[in-house]
Design a protein around this motif. Structure first.
Motif, PDB file in Angstrom:
ATOM      1  N   VAL A  54      30.082 -13.798 -33.570  1.00 60.56           N
ATOM      2  CA  VAL A  54      28.688 -14.246 -33.433  1.00 60.56           C
ATOM      3  C   VAL A  54      28.579 -15.335 -32.367  1.00 60.56           C
ATOM      4  CG1 VAL A  54      26.729 -15.310 -34.615  1.00 60.56           C
ATOM      5  CG2 VAL A  54      28.119 -13.597 -35.806  1.00 60.56           C
ATOM      6  N   ALA A  55      29.521 -16.272 -32.368  1.00 56.95           N
ATOM      7  CA  ALA A  55      29.503 -17.353 -31.374  1.00 56.95           C
ATOM      8  C   ALA A  55      29.657 -16.804 -29.960  1.00 56.95           C
ATOM      9  CB  ALA A  55      30.605 -18.362 -31.676  1.00 56.95           C
ATOM     10  N   GLY A  56      30.558 -15.839 -29.773  1.00 56.62           N
ATOM     11  CA  GLY A  56      30.783 -15.275 -28.446  1.00 56.62           C
ATOM     12  C   GLY A  56      29.591 -14.518 -27.917  1.00 56.62           C
ATOM     13  N   LEU A  57      28.998 -13.686 -28.759  1.00 60.33           N
ATOM     14  CA  LEU A  57      27.817 -12.921 -28.341  1.00 60.33           C
ATOM     15  C   LEU A  57      26.654 -13.861 -28.030  1.00 60.33           C
ATOM     16  CD1 LEU A  57      27.977  -9.965 -30.905  1.00 60.33           C
ATOM     17  CD2 LEU A  57      28.635  -9.912 -28.489  1.00 60.33           C
ATOM     18  N   PHE A  58      26.502 -14.889 -28.853  1.00 62.57           N
ATOM     19  CA  PHE A  58      25.396 -15.837 -28.648  1.00 62.57           C
ATOM     20  C   PHE A  58      25.590 -16.615 -27.343  1.00 62.57           C
ATOM     21  CE2 PHE A  58      23.020 -19.804 -29.441  1.00 62.57           C
ATOM     22  CZ  PHE A  58      21.773 -19.261 -29.768  1.00 62.57           C
ATOM     23  N   GLN A  59      26.800 -17.066 -27.094  1.00 60.18           N
ATOM     24  CA  GLN A  59      27.057 -17.825 -25.867  1.00 60.18           C
ATOM     25  C   GLN A  59      26.813 -16.967 -24.622  1.00 60.18           C
ATOM     26  OE1 GLN A  59      31.142 -18.762 -24.570  1.00 60.18           O
ATOM     27  NE2 GLN A  59      30.534 -20.918 -24.526  1.00 60.18           N
ATOM     28  N   ALA A  60      27.303 -15.734 -24.634  1.00 59.59           N
ATOM     29  CA  ALA A  60      27.098 -14.848 -23.489  1.00 59.59           C
ATOM     30  C   ALA A  60      25.615 -14.579 -23.265  1.00 59.59           C
ATOM     31  CB  ALA A  60      27.857 -13.534 -23.703  1.00 59.59           C
ATOM     32  N   HIS A  61      24.878 -14.382 -24.364  1.00 57.36           N
ATOM     33  CA  HIS A  61      23.444 -14.127 -24.245  1.00 57.36           C
ATOM     34  C   HIS A  61      22.693 -15.343 -23.727  1.00 57.36           C
ATOM     35  CE1 HIS A  61      19.271 -14.190 -25.830  1.00 57.36           C
ATOM     36  NE2 HIS A  61      19.266 -12.967 -25.308  1.00 57.36           N
ATOM     37  N   GLN A  62      23.046 -16.532 -24.219  1.00 59.02           N
ATOM     38  CA  GLN A  62      22.356 -17.738 -23.784  1.00 59.02           C
ATOM     39  C   GLN A  62      22.514 -17.972 -22.293  1.00 59.02           C
ATOM     40  OE1 GLN A  62      20.327 -19.995 -25.973  1.00 59.02           O
ATOM     41  NE2 GLN A  62      20.425 -17.901 -26.730  1.00 59.02           N
ATOM     42  N   LYS A  63      23.653 -17.591 -21.740  1.00 58.02           N
ATOM     43  CA  LYS A  63      23.885 -17.824 -20.314  1.00 58.02           C
ATOM     44  C   LYS A  63      23.372 -16.690 -19.434  1.00 58.02           C
ATOM     45  CE  LYS A  63      27.148 -19.672 -17.041  1.00 58.02           C
ATOM     46  NZ  LYS A  63      28.433 -20.386 -16.852  1.00 58.02           N
ATOM     47  N   TYR A  64      23.522 -15.447 -19.881  1.00 58.87           N
ATOM     48  CA  TYR A  64      23.226 -14.328 -18.987  1.00 58.87           C
ATOM     49  C   TYR A  64      22.226 -13.318 -19.543  1.00 58.87           C
ATOM     50  CZ  TYR A  64      27.323 -15.982 -16.418  1.00 58.87           C
ATOM     51  OH  TYR A  64      28.224 -16.742 -15.706  1.00 58.87           O
ATOM     52  N   GLY A  65      21.772 -13.479 -20.779  1.00 61.27           N
ATOM     53  CA  GLY A  65      20.853 -12.515 -21.364  1.00 61.27           C
ATOM     54  C   GLY A  65      19.457 -12.603 -20.777  1.00 61.27           C
ATOM     55  N   LYS A  66      18.672 -11.589 -21.066  1.00 58.73           N
ATOM     56  CA  LYS A  66      17.328 -11.477 -20.495  1.00 58.73           C
ATOM     57  C   LYS A  66      16.264 -11.343 -21.579  1.00 58.73           C
ATOM     58  CE  LYS A  66      14.889  -8.607 -17.046  1.00 58.73           C
ATOM     59  NZ  LYS A  66      15.052  -7.415 -16.164  1.00 58.73           N
ATOM     60  N   LEU A  67      16.486 -10.460 -22.540  1.00 60.90           N
ATOM     61  CA  LEU A  67      15.525 -10.238 -23.613  1.00 60.90           C
ATOM     62  C   LEU A  67      15.751 -11.249 -24.739  1.00 60.90           C
ATOM     63  CD1 LEU A  67      15.461  -6.327 -23.928  1.00 60.90           C
ATOM     64  CD2 LEU A  67      14.031  -7.823 -22.502  1.00 60.90           C
ATOM     65  N   PRO A  68      14.732 -11.461 -25.595  1.00 60.75           N
ATOM     66  CA  PRO A  68      14.891 -12.402 -26.715  1.00 60.75           C
ATOM     67  C   PRO A  68      16.007 -11.979 -27.665  1.00 60.75           C
ATOM     68  CG  PRO A  68      12.570 -11.877 -26.372  1.00 60.75           C
ATOM     69  CD  PRO A  68      13.356 -10.937 -25.499  1.00 60.75           C
ATOM     70  N   TRP A  69      16.755 -12.966 -28.159  1.00 64.58           N
ATOM     71  CA  TRP A  69      17.866 -12.738 -29.092  1.00 64.58           C
ATOM     72  C   TRP A  69      17.425 -11.912 -30.296  1.00 64.58           C
ATOM     73  CZ3 TRP A  69      23.040 -13.264 -29.604  1.00 64.58           C
ATOM     74  CH2 TRP A  69      23.585 -13.373 -30.890  1.00 64.58           C
ATOM     75  N   LYS A  70      16.282 -12.245 -30.863  1.00 67.25           N
ATOM     76  CA  LYS A  70      15.820 -11.547 -32.067  1.00 67.25           C
ATOM     77  C   LYS A  70      15.678 -10.048 -31.836  1.00 67.25           C
ATOM     78  CE  LYS A  70      13.349 -15.376 -34.291  1.00 67.25           C
ATOM     79  NZ  LYS A  70      12.067 -15.819 -34.877  1.00 67.25           N
ATOM     80  N   ASP A  71      15.214  -9.673 -30.639  1.00 70.11           N
ATOM     81  CA  ASP A  71      15.018  -8.258 -30.330  1.00 70.11           C
ATOM     82  C   ASP A  71      16.347  -7.503 -30.263  1.00 70.11           C
ATOM     83  OD1 ASP A  71      12.388  -8.977 -30.165  1.00 70.11           O
ATOM     84  OD2 ASP A  71      12.220  -8.714 -27.989  1.00 70.11           O
ATOM     85  N   LEU A  72      17.428  -8.216 -29.993  1.00 71.89           N
ATOM     86  CA  LEU A  72      18.739  -7.588 -29.850  1.00 71.89           C
ATOM     87  C   LEU A  72      19.458  -7.417 -31.177  1.00 71.89           C
ATOM     88  CD1 LEU A  72      19.898  -9.585 -26.693  1.00 71.89           C
ATOM     89  CD2 LEU A  72      18.544  -7.479 -26.797  1.00 71.89           C
ATOM     90  N   VAL A  73      19.180  -8.294 -32.128  1.00 69.65           N
ATOM     91  CA  VAL A  73      19.814  -8.209 -33.449  1.00 69.65           C
ATOM     92  C   VAL A  73      19.016  -7.302 -34.387  1.00 69.65           C
ATOM     93  CG1 VAL A  73      20.722  -9.555 -35.396  1.00 69.65           C
ATOM     94  CG2 VAL A  73      20.719 -10.543 -33.103  1.00 69.65           C
ATOM     95  N   GLN A  74      17.718  -7.181 -34.143  1.00 70.79           N
ATOM     96  CA  GLN A  74      16.841  -6.416 -35.038  1.00 70.79           C
ATOM     97  C   GLN A  74      17.293  -4.975 -35.272  1.00 70.79           C
ATOM     98  OE1 GLN A  74      14.250  -7.711 -36.880  1.00 70.79           O
ATOM     99  NE2 GLN A  74      14.379  -5.721 -37.902  1.00 70.79           N
ATOM    100  N   PRO A  75      17.738  -4.232 -34.244  1.00 72.39           N
ATOM    101  CA  PRO A  75      18.191  -2.862 -34.510  1.00 72.39           C
ATOM    102  C   PRO A  75      19.313  -2.787 -35.545  1.00 72.39           C
ATOM    103  CG  PRO A  75      17.877  -3.176 -32.158  1.00 72.39           C
ATOM    104  CD  PRO A  75      17.753  -4.532 -32.796  1.00 72.39           C
ATOM    105  N   ALA A  76      20.229  -3.761 -35.526  1.00 69.92           N
ATOM    106  CA  ALA A  76      21.309  -3.776 -36.518  1.00 69.92           C
ATOM    107  C   ALA A  76      20.759  -4.087 -37.902  1.00 69.92           C
ATOM    108  CB  ALA A  76      22.365  -4.804 -36.120  1.00 69.92           C
ATOM    109  N   VAL A  77      19.784  -5.002 -37.971  1.00 69.56           N
ATOM    110  CA  VAL A  77      19.117  -5.295 -39.251  1.00 69.56           C
ATOM    111  C   VAL A  77      18.504  -4.019 -39.813  1.00 69.56           C
ATOM    112  CG1 VAL A  77      17.236  -6.551 -40.359  1.00 69.56           C
ATOM    113  CG2 VAL A  77      18.670  -7.706 -38.659  1.00 69.56           C
TER     114      VAL A  77
END
Length: 564
Positions: free
Chosen positions: A134-157
């Motif tokens: 979780v820490a690794g995915l979050f760090q990579a997203h915070q630096k290089y991601g484009k779409l909101p975090w919530k939108d990326l986790v929602q499909p797994a939910v």
């Protein structure tokens, strides 16, 4: 006639691009590609690309989806590595390998006689490292991601709470693990439905507890796992069942962005993971040695080929055992020397082309002058590429976890050297760089790799398989770059494995001819057959068509490439 057929085939392929349809075991995609161990996770990733997300966004979504659909290795209870090549050619990596808990120590698995106590480094909660996914995915997203975090986790939910259709492949595993003894607590009911029976093929398998945990991660980001209710339940569960991970361990965990390792082969640039992965060092060592050996002139799958490849593997794994570990604890690892072209040339000059070397741990530095992981590859329309490998160590990790959280813990502490100073012919290593220490990351074999041509991604590749990962990726890269194989054929081609100790060549049964086996034995190699080595997920770029080609290893029953 052959040229005319190839032109017709190319035109037919172009007609299939819009839907990312497979052709001859490859999938074509003009605007992006995701290749993972489960088709639903690949579809989640491609859907994010279609919505305007970049490769990092698709990676986050795919990884969390695999935590639902591929529980034997997809995870939020483990850790791994990302290699990222951006569209401008810059390459970086993210290290989210698990760490030893604060209460860990070098002799924590030993009894009063200095022997490993009841397989405790692989079984039970002492075998669990502090999770990093979780820490690794979050760090990579915070630096290089484009779409909101919530939108990326929602499909797994959604997949966890609403369920997905049980496949025959997953059902086969579910029946097996549901019969594990009661010490593997979470596995007893993990795959069971409300009627108490293992969910049957064709029925929906729902995971409400995991869905709730994923909601916390969706809403609170990194803190949804490492702080608050989830962290408190992890600590409660650990204390109640003999574990040593605390909330302090969780809150202190950090992923690390690191510079990649790099080499060249022909006109290609190869980028891979630095320590605490041993994969990049070993891969580069072996590719450099193959270059020195002029491997392209050696017939693929011949006796000479297998001998050269096995001897390269032997040397790289000996160096792995002697030198490599967590770079934050080992400041004097000779990485630059190990991955240099001159070092490879010297190694080749001392390699006997007619006879097998012998593996001997008493001659470190003199001799030559696991398990379950999953990998996926992603590329977007702009040319940003991701190679991600993450793991629970064994299939289903420790087989333990809180029913309130719904995920399985890793058993990665088994990747530390368990007995200080003791290296055996069976493959147990006891060298200092990888002994247990508080907050230390255990050495890994994961080898996420990106190959570039003219500054753009050309091959994105990786595999599960414990220590075989390094050699599986190495041979696939070699197949594509030296033997010009199509990605699907490179993935399916014969693989061997040698890891220095035990001193033997593991080979895929029926893929080496009797004559080659006999010749290798006459060269004093010891051979042992196995059914399959590796489960590769790869992408290449076809400059003629201007498309990405993706392929999933046939060893993965639910794996798939998806492009658009």
């Amino acid at each position: 006639m052959r040229l005319k057929f190839k032109l017709i085939l190319s035109l037919f392929a172009l007609l299939l691009l819009a839907n990312g349809t497979s052709l001859n075991a490859q999938t074509y995609g003009k605007n992006g590609m995701v290749v993972s161990d489960h088709y639903l996770a690949s579809e989640v990733g491609v859907d994010i690309l279609k919505k305007g997300g970049n490769a990092i966004d698709a990676t986050v979504a795919t990884a969390f989806a695999l935590a639902v659909t591929h529980p034997e290795a997809g995870n939020i209870g483990g850790g791994g590595f990302i290699v990222l090549m951006k569209s401008d050619g810059e390459v970086t990596t993210f290290d989210f390998r698990e760490k030893a808990p604060l209460a860990a120590g070098p002799e924590m698995f030993l009894d009063e006689n200095g022997k490993i106590r009841d397989n405790s480094n692989h079984k039970g909660l002492l075998s669990v490292g502090v999770p990093g996914t979780v820490a690794g995915l979050f760090q990579a997203h915070q630096k290089y991601g484009k779409l909101p975090w919530k939108d990326l986790v929602q499909p797994a939910v959604d997949l966890a709470k609403n369920g997905f259709t049980m496949s025959w492949g997953l059902y086969n595993a579910a029946v097996r693990v549901s019969k594990m003894d009661a010490s593997y607590d979470i596995m007893q009911n993990f795959f069971r439905g409300t009627n108490g029976e293992v969910v049957a093929p064709g029925e929906l398998w729902k995971q409400p507890a995991l869905g709730k945990t994923l909601e916390a991660i969706r809403d609170q980001g990194r803190d949804g796992f490492y702080k608050g209710a989830v962290a408190a339940e992890i600590e409660r569960y650990m204390k109640a069942n003999g574990g040593i991970i605390t909330q302090e361990d969780l809150v202190k965990y950090e992923a690390v962005e690191r510079a990649p390792l790099k080499t060249t082969f022909k006109d290609y640039e190869i980028f891979s993971m630095p320590p605490p992965s041993s994969g990049g060092v070993a891969l580069i060592e072996m590719m450099n040695l193959m270059e020195a050996a002029d491997i392209e002139k050696v017939e693929f799958n011949s006796t000479a080929y297998v001998h050269l490849v096995a001897e390269a593997m032997r040397r790289a794994f000996a160096d792995r055992a002697e030198y490599l570990g967590d770079p934050d604890f080992n400041l004097d690892m000779p990485i630059d020397r190990l991955i240099s072209k001159d070092f490879a040339k010297a190694r080749f000059e001392n390699l006997d082309l007619t006879k097998a070397s012998k593996s001997d741990s008493s001659k470190f530095g003199q001799e030559y002058g696991g398990d379950h992981t999953t990998h996926f590859s992603v590329i977007d329309k702009d040319g940003n590429a991701i190679s991600l490998t993450y793991t629970l160590e064994n299939s289903y990790g420790a087989g333990m976890g809180s029913d309130k959280l719904g995920f399985i813990f890793n058993n990665e502490m088994g990747d530390f050297n368990p007995v200080p100073g003791i290296t055996t012919s069976t493959g147990q290593i006891g060298t200092n760089p990888n002994l247990v220490a508080p907050e230390k990351r255990m050495l890994s074999s994961m080898t996420p790799t990106i190959v570039a041509k003219d500054g753009k991604p050309y091959l994105v590749i990786g595999s599960p398989g414990g220590r075989t990962i390094i050699n599986t990726v190495f041979q696939t890269v070699l197949n594509v770059l030296a033997y010009d194989m199509r990605i699907d054929r490179a993935i399916e081609a014969m693989k061997i494995h040698h890891q220095w100790l035990p001193d033997q060549i593991l080979y895929e049964r029926n893929l080496l001819s009797p004559d080659t086996r006999k010749a290798l034995e006459e060269m004093e190699h010891t051979l042992r057959p196995t059914t399959n080595i590796g489960v590769l997920m790869g992408i290449t770029y076809d400059a003629t068509l201007g498309v990405y080609l993706g392929a999933s290893d046939s060893a993965s029953e639910d794996g798939a490439a998806r492009g658009y």
